[in-house]
Design a protein around this motif. Structure first.
Motif, PDB file in Angstrom:
ATOM      1  N   LYS A  36       0.833  -1.215   0.000  1.00  0.00           N
ATOM      2  CA  LYS A  36       0.000   0.000   0.000  1.00  0.00           C
ATOM      3  C   LYS A  36       0.864   1.261   0.000  1.00  0.00           C
ATOM      4  CE  LYS A  36      -2.696  -1.250   3.506  1.00  0.00           C
ATOM      5  NZ  LYS A  36      -3.800  -1.171   4.483  1.00  0.00           N
ATOM      6  N   LYS A  37       2.003   1.206   0.724  1.00  0.00           N
ATOM      7  CA  LYS A  37       2.899   2.370   0.796  1.00  0.00           C
ATOM      8  C   LYS A  37       3.436   2.730  -0.592  1.00  0.00           C
ATOM      9  CE  LYS A  37       6.980   4.038   3.302  1.00  0.00           C
ATOM     10  NZ  LYS A  37       8.034   3.696   4.270  1.00  0.00           N
TER      11      LYS A  37
ATOM     12  N   ASN B 107       0.530   7.347  -6.389  1.00  0.00           N
ATOM     13  CA  ASN B 107      -0.830   7.828  -6.686  1.00  0.00           C
ATOM     14  C   ASN B 107      -1.703   6.785  -7.375  1.00  0.00           C
ATOM     15  OD1 ASN B 107      -0.394  10.485  -5.630  1.00  0.00           O
ATOM     16  ND2 ASN B 107       0.788  10.934  -7.488  1.00  0.00           N
TER      17      ASN B 107
ATOM     18  N   GLN C  39      -4.796   4.669  -7.133  1.00  0.00           N
ATOM     19  CA  GLN C  39      -6.028   4.634  -6.349  1.00  0.00           C
ATOM     20  C   GLN C  39      -6.484   3.184  -6.168  1.00  0.00           C
ATOM     21  OE1 GLN C  39      -7.345   7.644  -5.172  1.00  0.00           O
ATOM     22  NE2 GLN C  39      -5.466   8.443  -6.092  1.00  0.00           N
TER      23      GLN C  39
ATOM     24  N   ASP D 241       0.543   4.106  -2.725  1.00  0.00           N
ATOM     25  CA  ASP D 241       0.203   5.471  -2.297  1.00  0.00           C
ATOM     26  C   ASP D 241       1.222   6.476  -2.831  1.00  0.00           C
ATOM     27  OD1 ASP D 241      -2.002   4.531  -0.924  1.00  0.00           O
ATOM     28  OD2 ASP D 241      -0.983   4.446   1.021  1.00  0.00           O
TER      29      ASP D 241
END
Length: 448
Positions: free
Chosen positions: A244-245, A251, A253, A248
């Motif tokens: 997830k890092k 960018n 989604q 993120d």
């Protein structure tokens, strides 16, 4: 009078790809191959037929695919149990082990080809369908998970598809799933009266699949079921957070969907789906996940793996929904000719123009005959060619050809008389030189 023979048609759920759709398929395949190459993935081709046991072991004996959907048969020559492949990962992993591909380090691989499942045909779901997939073998961290997901995002961008969203989950390791499984079975048993027949059948064999149900009467039940994410240990959680890092930071989604479990037994940790709302019930256009236990299950050394597969038919449908691109021209030049000597000259010139790197369609006779100049010019215009090259008796006698622009937006369609031996240079110069501003040349395949 002979009896009229019954027309033979394609097998239900197995479709022809017709010339009108071929440009879209080529656009998809060329774009996908280009994106895979830009990330360092190499092509692998595996057989369409494998031993039945390969899929039973890989996919799981208690799955819809193995139980109900595989095209399996006994080889009449030697009695072997064989199956038309229902998915791509098992064959790729078998090849990796058989040929020791991971011996000298991790491998990034991609494949494409037909798969076979005996399902109820509907839009975007067929019995023979084409899959495009990638497998990364020998990588253990969340970084490769992120790379595959970002690779997909780049493909959607390059294809101009913007109505696809990412759903993400982690299903942990076998021990974490076992603890969750026990609680899940207990939960469903306590609510047995709400389960439909399919869910009851799956309850002890494959309870995770109940979470995938589309039955409206069971939605509240599955929404309140124990969530696998709550059972993850430190390592599984760290892997998921690491993924997830990276997403993120780039960018990307996504939505974490605790009910996303995937239907195949060999998945662990990261699972993901790319989903659209534009294709009705068949909303998943790409799905994948990590399958670290699979290679050991096949008799190889413990080696981590992760991959995805996408259904090409569904993505072609989506490309059509979002505005089908203009049909590319069949050729750059259409050769029109009349008379025996003109035909000979047309063949010679056609080969010379192809030698120069352009695409040529030479008019050929049909049962109705060779066709008048007028009917041939109509065919030339319909071909999408930039130019018609015309050779008649007068042209043969004078050693020239007539070159007519078919796409000139300024001043009508111009026709020029050119010496036969200068025709190739003239046409190439017109197409790749000063004529570029007059019309669209996306179809030109000229390579000097």
């Amino acid at each position: 009078m002979s009896e009229k023979k019954e027309k033979i048609v394609a097998i239900k759920g197995m479709n022809d790809i017709l010339p009108a759709d071929a440009p879209l398929w080529e656009l998809f395949e060329n774009t996908a191959e280009s994106v895979l190459k830009s990330y360092g993935y190499q092509k692998i081709v595996t057989p369409i037929v494998e031993e039945t046991g390969l899929f039973a072991r890989a996919i799981g004996a208690v799955t819809d695919i193995v139980e109900k959907e595989m095209y399996s048969f006994t080889d009449s020559m030697n009695g072997d149990q064989l199956t038309l492949r229902p998915e791509g990962t098992a064959g790729v992993v078998r090849a990796v082990i058989e040929h020791n591909l991971a011996y000298d380090g991790p491998k990034r691989l991609w494949y494409k080809g037909p798969m076979f499942r005996h399902e109820r045909p509907q839009r975007g779901r067929y019995r023979q369908f084409f899959q495009f997939g990638a497998e990364a073998i020998g990588f253990s961290g969340p970084d490769i998970d992120a790379e595959l997901i970002m690779l997909c995002r780049r493909l959607w961008d390059d294809l101009g598809l913007d109505n696809i969203r990412l759903e993400l989950n982690s299903i942990g390791n076998a021990e974490e799933r076992q603890r969750h499984r026990a609680d899940l079975i207990a939960y469903f048993e306590a609510n047995i009266d709400v389960l439909d027949a399919e869910a009851k059948r799956r309850l002890h064999a494959n309870p995770l699949r109940i979470l995938d149900t589309k039955n409206p009467a069971m939605q509240d039940l599955v929404n309140n079921a124990p969530k696998l994410l709550d059972y993850l240990g430190g390592e599984s959680l760290a892997h998921f957070e690491g993924l997830k890092k990276i997403l993120d930071a780039n960018n990307v989604q996504y939505t974490v969907n605790p009910r996303l479990v995937r239907g195949l037994d060999y998945y662990n940790r990261t699972v993901f789906e790319w989903v659209t709302d534009m294709l009705g019930a068949q909303g998943t256009v790409c799905a994948g996940g990590r399958y670290d236990p699979l290679i050991e299950t096949f008799g190889g050394k413990p080696t981590p793996g992760i991959g995805f597969a996408m259904g090409i038919e569904r993505l072609i449908e989506l490309m059509k929904e979002q505005g089908e691109p203009a049909t590319p021209a069949q050729c750059d030049v259409y050769l029109v000719h009349q008379g025996e000597d003109a035909q000979t000259k047309a063949f010679i010139l056609g080969e010379r123009i192809r030698d120069a790197g352009l695409d040529v369609v030479l008019h050929c006779a049909t049962p109705a005959g060779a066709g008048s100049f007028k009917s041939q010019m109509k065919k030339a215009d319909g071909s999408g060619a930039a130019f018609a090259v015309i050779i008649g008796e007068d042209e043969v006698e004078n050693g020239v050809v007539a070159v007519k622009s078919l796409r000139d937006s300024e001043g009508g369609q111009q026709q020029t008389s050119v010496p036969f031996d200068e025709a190739v240079d003239f046409i190439v110069d017109q197409i790749v030189g000063g004529h570029d501003h007059d019309h669209d040349h996306d179809h030109v395949h000229y390579h000097p």
